[in-house]
Design a protein around this motif. Structure first.
Motif, PDB file in Angstrom:
ATOM      1  N   LEU A 118       0.823  -1.211   0.000  1.00  0.00           N
ATOM      2  CA  LEU A 118       0.000   0.000   0.000  1.00  0.00           C
ATOM      3  C   LEU A 118       0.861   1.266   0.000  1.00  0.00           C
ATOM      4  O   LEU A 118       0.519   2.252  -0.656  1.00  0.00           O
ATOM      5  CB  LEU A 118      -0.950   0.005   1.195  1.00  0.00           C
ATOM      6  CG  LEU A 118      -2.078  -1.018   1.151  1.00  0.00           C
ATOM      7  CD1 LEU A 118      -2.864  -1.000   2.454  1.00  0.00           C
ATOM      8  CD2 LEU A 118      -2.985  -0.793  -0.040  1.00  0.00           C
ATOM      9  N   TYR A 119       1.970   1.236   0.703  1.00  0.00           N
ATOM     10  CA  TYR A 119       2.814   2.431   0.821  1.00  0.00           C
ATOM     11  C   TYR A 119       3.608   2.694  -0.459  1.00  0.00           C
ATOM     12  O   TYR A 119       3.595   3.798  -0.992  1.00  0.00           O
ATOM     13  CB  TYR A 119       3.761   2.286   2.016  1.00  0.00           C
ATOM     14  CG  TYR A 119       4.532   3.538   2.336  1.00  0.00           C
ATOM     15  CD1 TYR A 119       3.941   4.587   3.032  1.00  0.00           C
ATOM     16  CD2 TYR A 119       5.860   3.684   1.937  1.00  0.00           C
ATOM     17  CE1 TYR A 119       4.639   5.737   3.336  1.00  0.00           C
ATOM     18  CE2 TYR A 119       6.570   4.841   2.237  1.00  0.00           C
ATOM     19  CZ  TYR A 119       5.957   5.856   2.942  1.00  0.00           C
ATOM     20  OH  TYR A 119       6.660   7.002   3.229  1.00  0.00           O
ATOM     21  N   TYR A 120       4.284   1.679  -0.967  1.00  0.00           N
ATOM     22  CA  TYR A 120       5.179   1.891  -2.106  1.00  0.00           C
ATOM     23  C   TYR A 120       4.527   1.675  -3.464  1.00  0.00           C
ATOM     24  O   TYR A 120       4.828   2.392  -4.422  1.00  0.00           O
ATOM     25  CB  TYR A 120       6.409   0.990  -1.986  1.00  0.00           C
ATOM     26  CG  TYR A 120       7.331   1.440  -0.886  1.00  0.00           C
ATOM     27  CD1 TYR A 120       8.112   2.578  -1.027  1.00  0.00           C
ATOM     28  CD2 TYR A 120       7.401   0.745   0.308  1.00  0.00           C
ATOM     29  CE1 TYR A 120       8.951   3.012  -0.018  1.00  0.00           C
ATOM     30  CE2 TYR A 120       8.237   1.159   1.330  1.00  0.00           C
ATOM     31  CZ  TYR A 120       9.012   2.291   1.163  1.00  0.00           C
ATOM     32  OH  TYR A 120       9.827   2.718   2.170  1.00  0.00           O
ATOM     33  N   TYR A 121       3.646   0.701  -3.583  1.00  0.00           N
ATOM     34  CA  TYR A 121       3.085   0.384  -4.891  1.00  0.00           C
ATOM     35  C   TYR A 121       1.763   1.098  -5.155  1.00  0.00           C
ATOM     36  O   TYR A 121       1.445   1.406  -6.293  1.00  0.00           O
ATOM     37  CB  TYR A 121       2.938  -1.130  -5.058  1.00  0.00           C
ATOM     38  CG  TYR A 121       4.280  -1.824  -5.030  1.00  0.00           C
ATOM     39  CD1 TYR A 121       5.108  -1.830  -6.141  1.00  0.00           C
ATOM     40  CD2 TYR A 121       4.748  -2.450  -3.872  1.00  0.00           C
ATOM     41  CE1 TYR A 121       6.350  -2.444  -6.120  1.00  0.00           C
ATOM     42  CE2 TYR A 121       5.992  -3.070  -3.848  1.00  0.00           C
ATOM     43  CZ  TYR A 121       6.780  -3.065  -4.963  1.00  0.00           C
ATOM     44  OH  TYR A 121       8.011  -3.663  -4.939  1.00  0.00           O
ATOM     45  N   GLU A 122       0.982   1.353  -4.097  1.00  0.00           N
ATOM     46  CA  GLU A 122      -0.276   2.083  -4.253  1.00  0.00           C
ATOM     47  C   GLU A 122      -0.128   3.550  -3.854  1.00  0.00           C
ATOM     48  O   GLU A 122      -1.048   4.331  -4.036  1.00  0.00           O
ATOM     49  CB  GLU A 122      -1.388   1.426  -3.427  1.00  0.00           C
ATOM     50  CG  GLU A 122      -1.688  -0.005  -3.811  1.00  0.00           C
ATOM     51  CD  GLU A 122      -2.206  -0.161  -5.223  1.00  0.00           C
ATOM     52  OE1 GLU A 122      -2.938   0.741  -5.699  1.00  0.00           O
ATOM     53  OE2 GLU A 122      -1.883  -1.178  -5.858  1.00  0.00           O
ATOM     54  N   GLU A 123       1.006   3.883  -3.247  1.00  0.00           N
ATOM     55  CA  GLU A 123       1.376   5.258  -2.873  1.00  0.00           C
ATOM     56  C   GLU A 123       0.410   5.917  -1.882  1.00  0.00           C
ATOM     57  O   GLU A 123       0.081   7.092  -1.993  1.00  0.00           O
ATOM     58  CB  GLU A 123       1.562   6.122  -4.120  1.00  0.00           C
ATOM     59  CG  GLU A 123       2.663   5.607  -5.021  1.00  0.00           C
ATOM     60  CD  GLU A 123       2.854   6.435  -6.285  1.00  0.00           C
ATOM     61  OE1 GLU A 123       2.004   7.321  -6.572  1.00  0.00           O
ATOM     62  OE2 GLU A 123       3.836   6.192  -6.982  1.00  0.00           O
ATOM     63  N   TYR A 124      -0.023   5.142  -0.893  1.00  0.00           N
ATOM     64  CA  TYR A 124      -0.829   5.698   0.182  1.00  0.00           C
ATOM     65  C   TYR A 124       0.099   6.206   1.283  1.00  0.00           C
ATOM     66  O   TYR A 124       1.178   5.658   1.500  1.00  0.00           O
ATOM     67  CB  TYR A 124      -1.771   4.642   0.776  1.00  0.00           C
ATOM     68  CG  TYR A 124      -3.026   4.438  -0.032  1.00  0.00           C
ATOM     69  CD1 TYR A 124      -4.057   5.370   0.032  1.00  0.00           C
ATOM     70  CD2 TYR A 124      -3.190   3.329  -0.840  1.00  0.00           C
ATOM     71  CE1 TYR A 124      -5.215   5.200  -0.698  1.00  0.00           C
ATOM     72  CE2 TYR A 124      -4.341   3.154  -1.574  1.00  0.00           C
ATOM     73  CZ  TYR A 124      -5.352   4.091  -1.502  1.00  0.00           C
ATOM     74  OH  TYR A 124      -6.496   3.922  -2.224  1.00  0.00           O
ATOM     75  N   SER A 125      -0.350   7.215   1.997  1.00  0.00           N
ATOM     76  CA  SER A 125       0.404   7.723   3.139  1.00  0.00           C
ATOM     77  C   SER A 125       0.187   6.810   4.336  1.00  0.00           C
ATOM     78  O   SER A 125      -0.728   5.979   4.344  1.00  0.00           O
ATOM     79  CB  SER A 125      -0.056   9.146   3.490  1.00  0.00           C
ATOM     80  OG  SER A 125      -1.364   9.100   4.024  1.00  0.00           O
TER      81      SER A 125
END
Length: 162
Positions: A118-125
Motif C-alpha cells: 500500500l505504501y510503495y506500490y499504491e502510494e498511500y500515506s
C-alpha cells in the motif's frame, strides 16, 4: 450502483485489488477468487460513496478483509498447494532489480507485505493506510520500519549469493 458505473469501477480497480490480494495469498487462483468476491460484495452493497477515493478505500478494505478471512479459513490451513500454481504470478517491472525486490516483498510475513504494498506500490500515506487497515498510525510506521529491515537483510543475503 448502476451497471455502467459498476463496470467502470471493475475496470478501474481490478488490477490494483488483484495485486493486493496476490500479495496476501501468493496464489494467482486464490487472488482471482478473492477479487471476484470483492466485486460481488460491491454489487450487493448499499453503501453510498462520496468520492472515487472513498470507493477505492472501501474496496481495498474489503479486499484485505476477504484475504484475512480466506487465509485464516479451515480450508486454506488444510490445503496443500501445487508449486506451479504458487509460482504462476509474474509481476512486470521495468528492471530486474525492481522484480527481485518485489519477489522479496512477497516473501515477507503477511502483515508487512500489505503495508509495503500500500505504501510503495499504491502510494498511500501512513495515515491513509492506518485508516484503510483500521489500525494506529504508529503501528503502520512500526510495520513499515520492520518490513524495511527485513527486506534490507534479505536483499543483502541475496547480494552475497551472487
Amino acid at each position: 450502483m448502476k451497471r455502467t458505473e459498476y463496470i467502470k469501477t471493475v475496470d478501474r480497480y481490478s488490477n490494483n485489488l488483484y495485486k493486493i490480494a496476490l500479495s496476501y495469498c501468493k496464489n494467482k487462483f486464490d487472488a482471482e477468487d478473492i477479487l471476484q468476491n470483492v466485486f460481488i460484495k460491491l454489487l450487493q452493497s448499499e453503501e453510498e460513496f462520496q468520492s472515487d477515493e472513498h470507493l477505492k478505500r472501501w474496496l481495498i478494505r474489503v479486499t484485505v478483509n476477504c484475504c484475512k478471512d480466506y487465509c485464516s479459513s479451515f480450508w486454506k490451513k488444510r490445503m496443500t498447494g501445487l508449486d506451479e500454481a504458487r509460482r504462476e504470478y509474474v509481476q512486470e517491472f521495468s528492471s530486474l532489480e525492481q522484480s527481485e525486490l518485489y519477489e522479496q516483498v512477497l516473501k515477507l510475513p503477511e502483515k508487512y507485505r500489505v503495508v509495503i504494498h500500500l505504501y510503495y506500490y499504491e502510494e498511500y500515506s501512513v495515515k491513509e493506510i492506518a485508516e484503510i487497515l483500521e489500525m494506529k498510525e504508529t503501528t503502520v510506521q512500526t510495520q513499515l520500519m520492520r518490513a524495511r529491515k527485513k527486506l534490507e537483510t534479505r536483499l543483502m543475503e541475496v547480494q552475497y549469493e551472487w
